[in-house]
Scaffold this motif. Structure first.
Motif, PDB file in Angstrom:
ATOM      1  N   ASN A 514      21.312  21.063   4.081  1.00 35.72           N
ATOM      2  CA  ASN A 514      20.445  21.647   3.034  1.00 35.72           C
ATOM      3  C   ASN A 514      20.577  23.165   2.992  1.00 35.72           C
ATOM      4  O   ASN A 514      20.607  23.776   1.923  1.00 35.72           O
ATOM      5  CB  ASN A 514      18.998  21.241   3.274  1.00 35.72           C
ATOM      6  CG  ASN A 514      18.787  19.758   3.059  1.00 35.72           C
ATOM      7  OD1 ASN A 514      19.527  19.113   2.295  1.00 35.72           O
ATOM      8  ND2 ASN A 514      17.782  19.181   3.713  1.00 35.72           N
ATOM      9  N   GLU A 515      20.632  23.791   4.181  1.00 33.17           N
ATOM     10  CA  GLU A 515      20.764  25.251   4.222  1.00 33.17           C
ATOM     11  C   GLU A 515      22.100  25.694   3.639  1.00 33.17           C
ATOM     12  O   GLU A 515      22.190  26.688   2.897  1.00 33.17           O
ATOM     13  CB  GLU A 515      20.624  25.722   5.675  1.00 33.17           C
ATOM     14  CG  GLU A 515      20.681  27.240   5.844  1.00 33.17           C
ATOM     15  CD  GLU A 515      19.481  27.929   5.239  1.00 33.17           C
ATOM     16  OE1 GLU A 515      19.544  29.152   5.030  1.00 33.17           O
ATOM     17  OE2 GLU A 515      18.466  27.240   4.978  1.00 33.17           O
ATOM     18  N   HIS A 516      23.148  24.956   3.967  1.00 35.11           N
ATOM     19  CA  HIS A 516      24.454  25.296   3.418  1.00 35.11           C
ATOM     20  C   HIS A 516      24.463  25.162   1.888  1.00 35.11           C
ATOM     21  O   HIS A 516      24.993  26.024   1.173  1.00 35.11           O
ATOM     22  CB  HIS A 516      25.514  24.380   4.032  1.00 35.11           C
ATOM     23  CG  HIS A 516      26.874  24.539   3.406  1.00 35.11           C
ATOM     24  ND1 HIS A 516      27.646  25.658   3.600  1.00 35.11           N
ATOM     25  CD2 HIS A 516      27.571  23.717   2.576  1.00 35.11           C
ATOM     26  CE1 HIS A 516      28.770  25.528   2.923  1.00 35.11           C
ATOM     27  NE2 HIS A 516      28.752  24.355   2.289  1.00 35.11           N
ATOM     28  N   ARG A 517      23.868  24.107   1.383  1.00 29.60           N
ATOM     29  CA  ARG A 517      23.812  23.929  -0.076  1.00 29.60           C
ATOM     30  C   ARG A 517      22.987  25.027  -0.736  1.00 29.60           C
ATOM     31  O   ARG A 517      23.315  25.505  -1.820  1.00 29.60           O
ATOM     32  CB  ARG A 517      23.232  22.560  -0.399  1.00 29.60           C
ATOM     33  CG  ARG A 517      24.195  21.414  -0.070  1.00 29.60           C
ATOM     34  CD  ARG A 517      23.543  20.073  -0.315  1.00 29.60           C
ATOM     35  NE  ARG A 517      24.480  18.984  -0.021  1.00 29.60           N
ATOM     36  CZ  ARG A 517      24.127  17.698  -0.012  1.00 29.60           C
ATOM     37  NH1 ARG A 517      22.849  17.360  -0.255  1.00 29.60           N
ATOM     38  NH2 ARG A 517      25.033  16.764   0.250  1.00 29.60           N
ATOM     39  N   ARG A 518      21.911  25.434  -0.074  1.00 29.27           N
ATOM     40  CA  ARG A 518      21.071  26.493  -0.646  1.00 29.27           C
ATOM     41  C   ARG A 518      21.845  27.804  -0.732  1.00 29.27           C
ATOM     42  O   ARG A 518      21.828  28.495  -1.758  1.00 29.27           O
ATOM     43  CB  ARG A 518      19.821  26.681   0.211  1.00 29.27           C
ATOM     44  CG  ARG A 518      18.849  27.725  -0.351  1.00 29.27           C
ATOM     45  CD  ARG A 518      17.748  27.998   0.629  1.00 29.27           C
ATOM     46  NE  ARG A 518      18.263  28.639   1.844  1.00 29.27           N
ATOM     47  CZ  ARG A 518      18.568  29.925   1.921  1.00 29.27           C
ATOM     48  NH1 ARG A 518      18.438  30.710   0.875  1.00 29.27           N
ATOM     49  NH2 ARG A 518      19.035  30.441   3.042  1.00 29.27           N
ATOM     50  N   LYS A 519      22.572  28.128   0.373  1.00 26.08           N
ATOM     51  CA  LYS A 519      23.348  29.375   0.359  1.00 26.08           C
ATOM     52  C   LYS A 519      24.478  29.305  -0.663  1.00 26.08           C
ATOM     53  O   LYS A 519      24.782  30.283  -1.344  1.00 26.08           O
ATOM     54  CB  LYS A 519      23.920  29.640   1.754  1.00 26.08           C
ATOM     55  CG  LYS A 519      22.866  30.035   2.769  1.00 26.08           C
ATOM     56  CD  LYS A 519      23.504  30.337   4.109  1.00 26.08           C
ATOM     57  CE  LYS A 519      22.461  30.780   5.132  1.00 26.08           C
ATOM     58  NZ  LYS A 519      23.068  31.080   6.439  1.00 26.08           N
TER      59      LYS A 519
END
Length: 680
Positions: A514-519
Motif C-alpha cells: 500500500n505504501e509503495h502504491r501511494r508513493k
C-alpha cells in the motif's frame, strides 16, 4: 476602363514642405551609415557620401511618385468626375500643381546624378562632405519652392476624401429641381440616407448619395443642389455640381415641381427652368413629379399653371425620353404625409429598367446573343386528344370537397379539440400500412417477413433460464467450499506461533504494498518530514529500536547508520568542538562499544579569516566507494581543486551551459530621446 468605382479616401497624405524635408532627411540619417573617419581609404569615404546622396534621391522619388500615382488623372477618369474636379478645384490649377511636383522629382534626380559624378573625384573627407551637404541642400531647396503646390494638393485631398462614392454606371435616380421643392425630403423617404432638411434655399450644397432596393436590385439615389434659371456662366459652384451630374450620369431624371409654390418660386419659373435645362435630359428617361399636393392639389391649379405643367408633360413624349402612356397621369406626392412617394419611386425605377433593356437590345452584343438562342415550339403528332388522367378517387374527393361533404380534419384541429399542445399526443400508428389493421396497436408490433415475432417465442424459455441460474449457483457454492477446506487444511499443519508470525508477515507485506502504491501514485514526490513536524520528538532511534525489536529484527545497523548521518545544527564557530562532544555522547549512549578514532576535519591550511571553511560533503557511510578516511579526504580535495576553474568562469560545474545576455534589452531598445534627429 475596367471599373468606374473610385475611392478617393485612399489618396496618401501630402505633407507640408518643411515636414517633407524633415521626413526625408531623418530617414536618410536613420537608414544609412553615420560613422566615417579621416583615416579611411578615399574610395571608402566616397562610397560613404555617395550612398547618402543616392538614398536621399531615392526617398524623394518614391514619396513624390506615390503622390502623383494616388491623385486621379483628369483625362483618364470618368467624364463626370473629370468635370466635377474642374468645377470644384479648377482643372488647370490641379494639373499645374501635379506637374510642378513631377518637375521637382526630375530636377532632384538630375541634381543627385550630377553630385554623385562630382563625388567620384573627391580627394579629401572635407571635400566629399561639402559636396554631400550641397546636394542635400539643393534637393531641400527645390521642394521648399513647391510648398504652395503641396499645400493646395493637401486641401484637394481632404475635400476629395469627403466626396460621396458614386458609381456612374449603376442604376441611378437623379433628383433635380429648384431649391426647397422637396428633393432632400424625397431622398430621406426612399433611402436610408439622412440629408439635412431646412425651410430655406440651398440647404444642400453638394451631391448626396443614398441607396434603395426595388425588385431585388440595388438603386443609387442622388440628391443634387438646387438650380436657378440663369445662364450657365452665372451659375455658381453649387449649381454646377447638379449640371455636371445631369450631363454625364446615365440615370432616370426626376424633376420635382412644387405645386404649392411655398419654395419661393412660381410654377412659371419652374417650367422655364425645366425648358432651359431640357437639353441635359437627352437620351435619359424623364419623370416629372408634383410635390406638396397636401397643400394644393393638381386639380386646384389655375388654368395658366395647368397649361405650363401640360407643356412640361408634352416634353416627355419627345425623342429624348421614353414616352409616357396617354392613360398614365403625372405622379403626385407629398413628402410630408408620404402620400404617393412610393408610387413616384416605382415609376422612376420601371422607366429606367425599360430604358436599359431597350438600350441593350439596340446594341450589337444583344443581337449576337439572340442569334445563339432557339426557342422550340412543340407540334402535335396527330389529332388524338390526350387529356390528363385523374384517378377516380381523387375526382370523387374533389366533388365531395366542393359540395362540403368531405371534411378533412388536420392534426392541428385534433390537438385543439383534445386539450391543446402539451396534452394531446399525436397518434403515429394510425398511418401504419400493415397487412392487417389489427396489428397497428399490438403490444409488440415487430414484423419480419410478414410474420409476428411474438408467435415464434419458445414458451418454456423462462423455465430453462431459471434452471441454468440454479445450476450456476450450485457450482459457485461447491467451488467456494472446496477453497475454504483447502485453506483450513494448510493452516492446521502450522502451530499457533507460526500462524501469528504468518499473519504479521502478511499484514506487513500488505502495508508495504500500500505504501509503495501511494508513493507511486503521488509521483514519489513526497517531501521529507521537517523537524518542526515532529515537535514531540517521537521519531527517535530509541523508538525505532523498540519497534524493530518487537518484530524480531536486529536494529543495530539501522541505528548506527542514522547516527552516522546525523548533522550538528549549531553555529559554525563551535562546529568542531560540538561535533566532537556529540561523537562522545553518541559513544556513551551506545553502551560503551569502544572509543572510535577521531575523524579528521577537511580544512584548508590557510587560517585567513576571508577564506571560508571547507565543509565535509562526502558520503561518510560505509560502502561509499572509498576504502578509508584518507582516500575520502583526498577525493574531496581533488574535487574542490577541479571546481576552481569553473568558479573563475562563473560556472556551477561542467554541465553548466548557461549563456548570459550579451546585449540586455533595456540598454539596446526603445525610442530615441528628444534632440536625436538634429545631428545629420
Amino acid at each position: 476602363m475596367a471599373t468606374m468605382q473610385y475611392n478617393f479616401k485612399k489618396i496618401t497624405h501630402v505633407p507640408t514642405a518643411k515636414d517633407f524635408v524633415d521626413v526625408v532627411l531623418s530617414r536618410t540619417q536613420r537608414q544609412t551609415p553615420t560613422v566615417v573617419h579621416r583615416g579611411y581609404a578615399i574610395t571608402r569615404i566616397r562610397q560613404f557620401y555617395m550612398r547618402k546622396v543616392k538614398f536621399t534621391q531615392t526617398s524623394w522619388n518614391e514619396k513624390i511618385s506615390r503622390i502623383l500615382e494616388d491623385f486621379p488623372r483628369v483625362d483618364d477618369i470618368h467624364p463626370f468626375y473629370s468635370d466635377l474636379l474642374n468645377v470644384l478645384y479648377d482643372k488647370d490649377h490641379y494639373k499645374l500643381a501635379l506637374g510642378q511636383l513631377n518637375t521637382a522629382k526630375n530636377i532632384i534626380d538630375k541634381v543627385a546624378k550630377d553630385y554623385v559624378k562630382l563625388l567620384k573625384y573627391g580627394d579629401t573627407l572635407y571635400r566629399c562632405k561639402q559636396l554631400k551637404r550641397a546636394a542635400l541642400g539643393r534637393m531641400c531647396t527645390i521642394m521648399k519652392k513647391h510648398g504652395a503646390s503641396l499645400a493646395y494638393l493637401e486641401q484637394v485631398r481632404q475635400h476629395m476624401s469627403r466626396l460621396p462614392s458614386i458609381d456612374p454606371n449603376t442604376r441611378t435616380i437623379l433628383v433635380c429641381g429648384y431649391p426647397n421643392v422637396g428633393k432632400s425630403s424625397f431622398m430621406n423617404k426612399v433611402t436610408r440616407a439622412d440629408v439635412e432638411v431646412q425651410p430655406y434655399a440651398f440647404t444642400t450644397k453638394s451631391i448626396y448619395v443614398g441607396h434603395t432596393d426595388y425588385k431585388y436590385l440595388r438603386w443609387q439615389v442622388l440628391d443634387t443642389p438646387g438650380i436657378l434659371d440663369r445662364p450657365l456662366e452665372e451659375r455658381n459652384t453649387i449649381e454646377m455640381q447638379s449640371i455636371t451630374a445631369l450631363a454625364h450620369l446615365r440615370a432616370v431624371v426626376l424633376y420635382i415641381v412644387d405645386a404649392s409654390e411655398q419654395c419661393g418660386y412660381t410654377i412659371k419659373q419652374q417650367a422655364e427652368l425645366f425648358h432651359s435645362i431640357k437639353p441635359l435630359f437627352a437620351n435619359k428617361p424623364l419623370v416629372i413629379a408634383i410635390n406638396k399636393v397636401d397643400q394644393r392639389r393638381l386639380e386646384d391649379l389655375k388654368p395658366e399653371d395647368a397649361a405650363l405643367i401640360a407643356g412640361m408633360r408634352a416634353a416627355l413624349r419627345g425623342p429624348q425620353a421614353l414616352q409616357l402612356g396617354e392613360e398614365e397621369e403625372l405622379p403626385c406626392m407629398s413628402t410630408l404625409s408620404e402620400e404617393g412617394v412610393m408610387e413616384v419611386k416605382r415609376v422612376c425605377c420601371d422607366k429606367l429598367l425599360a430604358a436599359r433593356v431597350e438600350q441593350k437590345l439596340a446594341s450589337r452584343r444583344a443581337g449576337e446573343v439572340l442569334n445563339r438562342l432557339h426557342v422550340a415550339h412543340p407540334k402535335p403528332r396527330d389529332a388524338v386528344s390526350r387529356p390528363a388522367v385523374i384517378p377516380h378517387s381523387v375526382a370523387v374527393n374533389r366533388v365531395k370537397k366542393a359540395s362540403g361533404d368531405l371534411k378533412i380534419v388536420t392534426e392541428k384541429e385534433l390537438q385543439d379539440a383534445n386539450g391543446g399542445a402539451g396534452v394531446y399526443s399525436t397518434d403515429f400508428r394510425k398511418n401504419y400500412m400493415l397487412d392487417d389493421d389489427d396489428w397497428k396497436y399490438d403490444i409488440v408490433p415487430e414484423i419480419f417477413n410478414g410474420k409476428n415475432i411474438a408467435d415464434f417465442i419458445d414458451p418454456e424459455i423462462d423455465e430453462r433460464l431459471a434452471e441454468l441460474e440454479r445450476e450456476e449457483d450450485e457450482l459457485e457454492e461447491k467451488w467456494s467450499a472446496e477453497r475454504a477446506d483447502a485453506g483450513m487444511e494448510a493452516e492446521e499443519e502450522m502451530e499457533e506461533g507460526e500462524k501469528e508470525m504468518l499473519h504479521e508477515v502478511r499484514s506487513r507485506r500488505a502495508n508495504l504494498v500500500n505504501e509503495h502504491r501511494r508513493k507511486k501514485s503521488a509521483g514519489n514526490n513526497t517531501p521529507t518530514m521537517p523537524r518542526t513536524a515532529d515537535a514531540e520528538r517521537r521519531t527517535t532511534t530509541a523508538r525505532m529500536k523498540e519497534s524493530l525489536g518487537a518484530m524480531g529484527i536486529d536494529p543495530s545497523l539501522a541505528i548506527a547508520r542514522a547516527r552516522d548521518r546525523s548533522q550538528v545544527r549549531e553555529g559554525r564557530k563551535r562546529a568542531r568542538s560540538l561535533a566532537g562532544d556529540a561523537d562522545a555522547e553518541m559513544d556513551d549512549g551506545e553502551g560503551g562499544e569502544g572509543d572510535e578514532e577521531k575523524k579528521k576535519q577537511h580544512s584548508s591550511k590557510s587560517r585567513s579569516v576571508s577564506v571560508a571553511r571547507r565543509t565535509d560533503r562526502a558520503d561518510k557511510s560505509p560502502g561509499a566507494g572509498l576504502k578509508n578516511e584518507e582516500e575520502r579526504m583526498r577525493a574531496q580535495k581533488m574535487s574542490d581543486k577541479a571546481q576552481r576553474k569553473m568558479n573563475k568562469r562563473a560556472k556551477i560545474g561542467e554541465a553548466d551551459r548557461t549563456i548570459i545576455t550579451k546585449m540586455p534589452k533595456h540598454l539596446f531598445s526603445g525610442k530615441r530621446g528628444i534632440g536625436k534627429t538634429d545631428r545629420r
